[in-house]
Design a protein around this motif. Structure first.
Motif, mmCIF file in Angstrom:
data_model
loop_
_atom_site.group_PDB
_atom_site.id
_atom_site.type_symbol
_atom_site.label_atom_id
_atom_site.label_comp_id
_atom_site.label_asym_id
_atom_site.label_seq_id
_atom_site.Cartn_x
_atom_site.Cartn_y
_atom_site.Cartn_z
ATOM 1 N N PRO A 1 0.806 -1.233 0.000
ATOM 2 C CA PRO A 1 0.000 0.000 0.000
ATOM 3 C C PRO A 1 0.836 1.279 0.000
ATOM 4 O O PRO A 1 0.314 2.364 -0.278
ATOM 5 N N TYR A 2 2.132 1.158 0.301
ATOM 6 C CA TYR A 2 2.977 2.338 0.448
ATOM 7 C C TYR A 2 4.046 2.428 -0.637
ATOM 8 O O TYR A 2 4.948 3.256 -0.569
ATOM 9 N N LYS A 3 3.913 1.568 -1.635
ATOM 10 C CA LYS A 3 4.886 1.568 -2.725
ATOM 11 C C LYS A 3 4.928 2.934 -3.394
ATOM 12 O O LYS A 3 3.899 3.527 -3.696
ATOM 13 N N GLY A 4 6.119 3.430 -3.627
ATOM 14 C CA GLY A 4 6.291 4.754 -4.227
ATOM 15 C C GLY A 4 6.425 5.865 -3.205
ATOM 16 O O GLY A 4 6.792 6.994 -3.549
ATOM 17 N N THR A 5 6.162 5.558 -1.932
ATOM 18 C CA THR A 5 6.327 6.546 -0.862
ATOM 19 C C THR A 5 7.808 6.825 -0.642
ATOM 20 O O THR A 5 8.647 5.926 -0.751
ATOM 21 N N THR A 6 8.146 8.068 -0.311
ATOM 22 C CA THR A 6 9.510 8.432 0.051
ATOM 23 C C THR A 6 9.542 8.824 1.521
ATOM 24 O O THR A 6 8.746 9.655 1.963
ATOM 25 N N ILE A 7 10.428 8.205 2.279
ATOM 26 C CA ILE A 7 10.589 8.564 3.678
ATOM 27 C C ILE A 7 11.986 9.132 3.896
ATOM 28 O O ILE A 7 12.926 8.780 3.186
ATOM 29 N N ARG A 8 12.100 10.015 4.872
ATOM 30 C CA ARG A 8 13.390 10.624 5.202
ATOM 31 C C ARG A 8 13.799 10.191 6.596
ATOM 32 O O ARG A 8 13.030 10.325 7.551
ATOM 33 N N GLY B 1 9.724 -1.193 -2.597
ATOM 34 C CA GLY B 1 9.272 -0.099 -3.451
ATOM 35 C C GLY B 1 9.145 1.216 -2.709
ATOM 36 O O GLY B 1 8.727 2.236 -3.280
ATOM 37 N N ILE B 2 9.492 1.230 -1.428
ATOM 38 C CA ILE B 2 9.513 2.474 -0.642
ATOM 39 C C ILE B 2 10.895 3.108 -0.793
ATOM 40 O O ILE B 2 11.912 2.449 -0.596
ATOM 41 N N LYS B 3 10.934 4.375 -1.150
ATOM 42 C CA LYS B 3 12.197 5.083 -1.311
ATOM 43 C C LYS B 3 12.662 5.630 0.034
ATOM 44 O O LYS B 3 11.857 6.147 0.807
ATOM 45 N N VAL B 4 13.957 5.528 0.282
ATOM 46 C CA VAL B 4 14.510 5.979 1.558
ATOM 47 C C VAL B 4 15.598 7.019 1.316
ATOM 48 O O VAL B 4 16.597 6.726 0.662
ATOM 49 N N GLU B 5 15.366 8.205 1.815
ATOM 50 C CA GLU B 5 16.427 9.206 1.861
ATOM 51 C C GLU B 5 17.033 9.109 3.260
ATOM 52 O O GLU B 5 16.473 9.617 4.231
ATOM 53 N N HIS C 1 9.974 17.249 8.593
ATOM 54 C CA HIS C 1 10.818 17.005 7.421
ATOM 55 C C HIS C 1 11.362 15.582 7.458
ATOM 56 O O HIS C 1 11.399 14.902 6.439
ATOM 57 N N TYR C 2 11.772 15.160 8.650
ATOM 58 C CA TYR C 2 12.263 13.791 8.823
ATOM 59 C C TYR C 2 11.135 12.925 9.376
ATOM 60 O O TYR C 2 10.444 13.313 10.322
ATOM 61 N N ASP C 3 10.973 11.750 8.787
ATOM 62 C CA ASP C 3 10.000 10.794 9.303
ATOM 63 C C ASP C 3 10.555 10.060 10.517
ATOM 64 O O ASP C 3 9.802 9.707 11.425
ATOM 65 N N ALA C 4 11.846 9.817 10.515
ATOM 66 C CA ALA C 4 12.479 9.094 11.616
ATOM 67 C C ALA C 4 13.830 9.717 11.931
ATOM 68 O O ALA C 4 14.540 10.180 11.030
ATOM 69 N N VAL D 1 13.512 6.738 16.143
ATOM 70 C CA VAL D 1 12.100 6.904 16.478
ATOM 71 C C VAL D 1 11.356 7.560 15.317
ATOM 72 O O VAL D 1 11.947 8.215 14.459
ATOM 73 N N ILE D 2 10.048 7.393 15.310
ATOM 74 C CA ILE D 2 9.215 8.045 14.296
ATOM 75 C C ILE D 2 8.715 9.367 14.863
ATOM 76 O O ILE D 2 8.159 9.422 15.968
ATOM 77 N N SER D 3 8.931 10.424 14.123
ATOM 78 C CA SER D 3 8.465 11.742 14.540
ATOM 79 C C SER D 3 6.942 11.764 14.589
ATOM 80 O O SER D 3 6.272 11.211 13.706
ATOM 81 N N ALA D 4 6.402 12.423 15.612
ATOM 82 C CA ALA D 4 4.947 12.553 15.711
ATOM 83 C C ALA D 4 4.381 13.340 14.542
ATOM 84 O O ALA D 4 3.184 13.253 14.247
ATOM 85 N N ALA D 5 5.242 14.092 13.848
ATOM 86 C CA ALA D 5 4.801 14.894 12.703
ATOM 87 C C ALA D 5 4.981 14.167 11.373
ATOM 88 O O ALA D 5 4.722 14.739 10.309
ATOM 89 N N SER D 6 5.427 12.898 11.405
ATOM 90 C CA SER D 6 5.645 12.151 10.166
ATOM 91 C C SER D 6 4.344 11.991 9.380
ATOM 92 O O SER D 6 3.288 11.683 9.944
ATOM 93 N N GLN D 7 4.439 12.169 8.071
ATOM 94 C CA GLN D 7 3.299 11.955 7.184
ATOM 95 C C GLN D 7 3.239 10.524 6.660
ATOM 96 O O GLN D 7 2.291 10.146 5.973
ATOM 97 N N HIS D 8 4.279 9.734 6.984
ATOM 98 C CA HIS D 8 4.362 8.366 6.457
ATOM 99 C C HIS D 8 4.753 7.395 7.570
ATOM 100 O O HIS D 8 5.741 6.658 7.450
#
Length: 474
Positions: free
Chosen positions: A44-51, A75-79, A102-105, A356-363
């Motif tokens: 379900p998250y293929k193509g998503t980019t996480i930072r 298929g998830i992109k990782v910066e 800006h950062y997911d984790a 950790v995952i930021s509480a502000a993460s969109q992904h």
């Protein structure tokens, strides 16, 4: 000597790329392979980019080569951005506290968890762990080295991460000196026991005293071209100076910073005794010890101007190898020395860390999958193999061929000894303020500007003021 230290520090910085950002992204097309758990969970998250923001050390540099495998598999992109220690703290915390996302984790050392938990900016993982669509049934959390994992990743009954990095202290000494027949005979004649890696803090003191020598004196039968020192320790105001004093000395003496309820107990006789030993050891260290950081300590050892140290094992991995230190292969490692008579209650300084995952993460779901994937045994086995060792987060990693077949097994035995007793820092809202103040006391006592009694008294007063008569812990 200062020029030699700084030249070697430059080489270490180049080796570990301490100030160079690194971004892992844009993996090549996915390879054909069987669809495993992560491929299905990530659909379900293929193509998503996480930072993801992490700290760069030799360990993370090795892991960077594995990150693209996650992209191929899911298929998830990782910066995946790697910055130096202080940039990760400043940039990561600022992003979390601002709510920018800006950062997911973000990688957090155990000491950072208290302030970030108090601010409510870390996302708990419990709902993801309980979701069969996201939770890997083969993760086997029981295989994580339990004390660091449980004390770091959990707080108030909630899970906030998986264990990622088990930074730990080990005892580090010059094997060529400890094994030299002339030095062994002289040591035995003076102290009445055999020269060997220190098992107690008192033995570490004797070794420090014995090997502290002036230019022109002999060391292992050869005249010294410069002064030589019996020990080197971190002494900068900040860094991990105080944690070294707190855990490796005060706790091993039977003292502590706080009691079980979180109230300050720094002004104890045990703390005063540990501070006395701390001060004495500084008299056998290089004159610049008050300026030495956690990077300078391995630099001094790698330059061959000190006989022993207590150092972070991941930095040892960057030093004790051909082409980096002329003394590579001439070192020996051992558990952190205990206080004589208190060996059954030993402690070893460590800084287990989580991403950790930021509480502000969109992904958050995609990010959870990545963090869980990193902690999976498959990835940890690859990390150990590619790094020809490493610092395990799993008990099963101690049996990896790269560790059991190491050319210097004493390093991994020392790591295991530390991690067997390692626990995270107490989660404290005002940990940064406390640590800054107590680092100053550690330095002042080491320099002889405060007596051990004065240091214990001032430390107690600082803690009581910061905690306001309440528990210092969350």
């Amino acid at each position: 000597m200062k020029r030699k230290i700084w030249c070697f520090a430059a080489a270490l910085a180049a080796t570990t790329a301490l100030t160079v950002p690194m971004v892992i992204s844009s993996a090549p097309p996915a390879l054909a392979q069987d669809a495993g758990f992560y491929a299905k969970a990530a659909a379900p998250y293929k193509g998503t980019t996480i930072r993801v923001l992490d700290e760069i050390t030799p360990l993370q540099e090795t892991l960077s080569k594995i990150v693209p495998d996650f992209e191929k598999e899911t298929g998830i992109k990782v910066e995946w951005e790697l910055l130096n220690h202080f940039e990760v703290i400043n940039k990561g915390q600022a992003d979390m506290l601002s709510g920018r996302g800006h950062y997911d984790a973000i990688m957090l050392h155990g000491a950072q968890l208290g302030p970030m938990l108090s601010a409510g900016v870390i996302l708990p993982l419990d709902k993801f762990v309980a979701d069969p669509k996201l939770s890997d049934p083969g993760l086997n959390a029981a295989d994580f080295i339990q004390a660091p994992y449980k004390t770091t990743a959990f707080s108030d009954g909630k899970q906030y991460g998986f264990i990622n990095w088990n930074y730990n202290h080990v005892y580090w000494a010059r094997a060529d000196l400890l094994n030299n027949p002339e030095e062994q005979a002289a040591f035995k004649a003076k102290y009445g026991y055999d020269l060997a890696p220190a098992k107690t803090i008192e033995q570490m003191r004797d070794i420090a005293q014995f090997f502290t020598r002036k230019k022109g004196e002999k060391l292992a039968g050869q005249p010294l071209s410069g002064d030589f020192y019996g020990i080197v320790l971190e002494g900068i105001k900040g860094g991990s100076t105080f944690s070294n004093l707190w855990v490796n000395f005060i706790q091993n003496y039977g003292g502590n910073l706080l009691d079980d309820s979180g109230k300050p107990v720094f002004d104890s006789p045990q703390t005063v005794a540990a501070l006395k030993m701390w001060r004495e050891l500084w008299t056998y260290a290089p004159p610049g010890i008050a300026e030495y950081s956690l990077v300078d300590v391995p630099t001094v050892m790698g330059n061959g101007i000190a006989a022993q140290s207590l150092a972070w094992s991941d930095f040892v991995l960057g030093i004790d190898k051909p082409g980096v230190s002329p003394y590579a292969g001439k070192f020996v490692y051992a558990p952190i020395p205990a206080k004589a008579g208190n060996e059954a209650h030993r402690h070893a300084d460590a800084e287990p860390s989580v991403t950790v995952i930021s509480a502000a993460s969109q992904h958050p779901e995609a990010t959870f999958l990545f963090l869980q994937w990193l902690a999976d045994k498959r990835q940890q086995d690859k990390l150990i193999e590619m790094g020809q060792g490493g610092v395990p987060i799993r008990e099963s990693s101690w049996a990896a061929p790269a560790i059991t077949g190491s050319t210097n097994p004493t390093l991994f035995a020392a790591m295991k000894s530390s991690l067997d007793v390692a626990v995270a820092r107490p989660k404290m809202e005002k940990y940064p303020e406390m640590f800054d103040a107590m680092s100053g006391i550690a330095q002042q006592v080491g320099l002889g500007k405060l007596t051990p009694e004065q240091g214990a008294k001032e430390g107690q007063a600082i803690l009581e003021k910061l905690c306001g008569g309440k528990s210092c812990t969350l």
